[in-house]
Write an enzyme that holds these catalytic residues in place. Structure first.
Site, PDB file in Angstrom:
ATOM      1  N   HIS A 176     -41.155 -28.534  -0.170  1.00 35.67           N
ATOM      2  CA  HIS A 176     -40.719 -29.168   0.999  1.00 35.67           C
ATOM      3  C   HIS A 176     -39.385 -29.843   0.468  1.00 35.67           C
ATOM      4  O   HIS A 176     -38.267 -29.787   1.008  1.00 35.67           O
ATOM      5  CB  HIS A 176     -41.481 -30.190   1.616  1.00 35.67           C
ATOM      6  N   GLN A 191     -31.634 -30.335   2.309  1.00 34.93           N
ATOM      7  CA  GLN A 191     -32.632 -31.185   1.446  1.00 34.93           C
ATOM      8  C   GLN A 191     -31.561 -31.802   0.272  1.00 34.93           C
ATOM      9  O   GLN A 191     -31.470 -32.911  -0.143  1.00 34.93           O
ATOM     10  CB  GLN A 191     -33.827 -30.262   0.816  1.00 34.93           C
ATOM     11  N   HIS A 229     -31.326 -35.741   0.419  1.00 37.16           N
ATOM     12  CA  HIS A 229     -32.335 -36.434  -0.714  1.00 37.16           C
ATOM     13  C   HIS A 229     -31.623 -36.380  -1.913  1.00 37.16           C
ATOM     14  O   HIS A 229     -31.378 -37.241  -2.648  1.00 37.16           O
ATOM     15  CB  HIS A 229     -33.444 -36.059  -0.489  1.00 37.16           C
TER      16      HIS A 229
END
Length: 228
Positions: free
Chosen positions: A60, A112, A116
């Site tokens: 993920h 992502q 992040h």
């Protein structure tokens, strides 16, 4: 110092304070390496997955996180270069697919990275290094949750498991470090959706995952009857 100089200095100091207070970067002290079980993700997603899911845990994301306070997000406004990462694409599509829409993996990876990965400096140097680090963790360092569970003879056969036996299996594959489990449930069943393995801020070694999902949360995994 003249009036003009004083005004300039006050303006600069004020601008610096505003920049610091408005910055989304709050630092981090560990990383969460989170993997999602494809069938469960598709089962609980409001929009059906476009393709049949594989019975695998796939990545993920890799998330710089804080053991207390907010996690950093959106630290840089950058876009991943799909041409630059072309030689990584084949491996990423296997270990880090966009489960909800397999026709567009790059959007998922870019999200992502922006949300992040861009906050992971200095452990993460840039977008290429972010993707290479995920490949290294999942393949080279064997932080592959499906494989870890399989070695403990826990296979994805639709069997009910206990929280304890899942955690024990993950601990055995990560030098006895506590993982973080995420479940989702409806009126019929509770399914294991995600497993997070945690690393130190330098990505050098496993650590016990801080801030476990607590009883009372809708993502809490019960003691018994977890479907996997």
């Amino acid at each position: 110092m003249g009036i003009t100089g004083m005004i300039y200095m006050v303006t600069m100091v004020f601008s610096l304070i505003v920049l610091i207070l408005s910055s989304p970067t709050v630092g981090y002290d560990y990383f969460q390496f989170t993997q999602q079980y494809q069938p469960a993700v598709c089962h609980f997603n409001p929009t059906p997955c476009r393709d049949p899911p594989d019975k695998l845990f796939t990545v993920h994301g890799l998330w710089p996180s804080n053991s207390s306070g907010n996690d950093p997000i959106y630290c840089k406004n950058t876009t991943m270069n799909s041409t630059k990462i072309a030689n990584l694409t084949a491996r990423l599509e296997i270990i880090w697919p966009n489960v909800l829409d397999r026709t567009d993996h790059i959007t998922f990876w870019n999200k992502q990275w922006n949300k992040h990965g861009s906050c992971g400096h200095p452990a993460i140097q840039n977008d290429m290094h972010y993707l290479q680090t995920v490949i290294k963790m999942y393949i080279t360092q064997k932080q592959n949750v499906s494989e870890i569970l399989s070695k403990a003879k826990i296979e994805p056969v639709g069997k009910f498991r206990t929280q304890k036996e899942i955690e024990k299996a993950i601990r055995k594959g990560t030098n006895n470090k506590e993982p973080k489990l995420k479940c989702q449930k409806n009126s019929q069943r509770t399914e294991l959706v995600e497993v997070t393995i945690c690393s130190d801020r330098n990505l050098n070694q496993f650590i016990d995952c801080p801030r476990p999902i607590l009883n009372g949360s809708r993502y809490y995994c019960p003691t018994n009857n977890i479907l996997y």
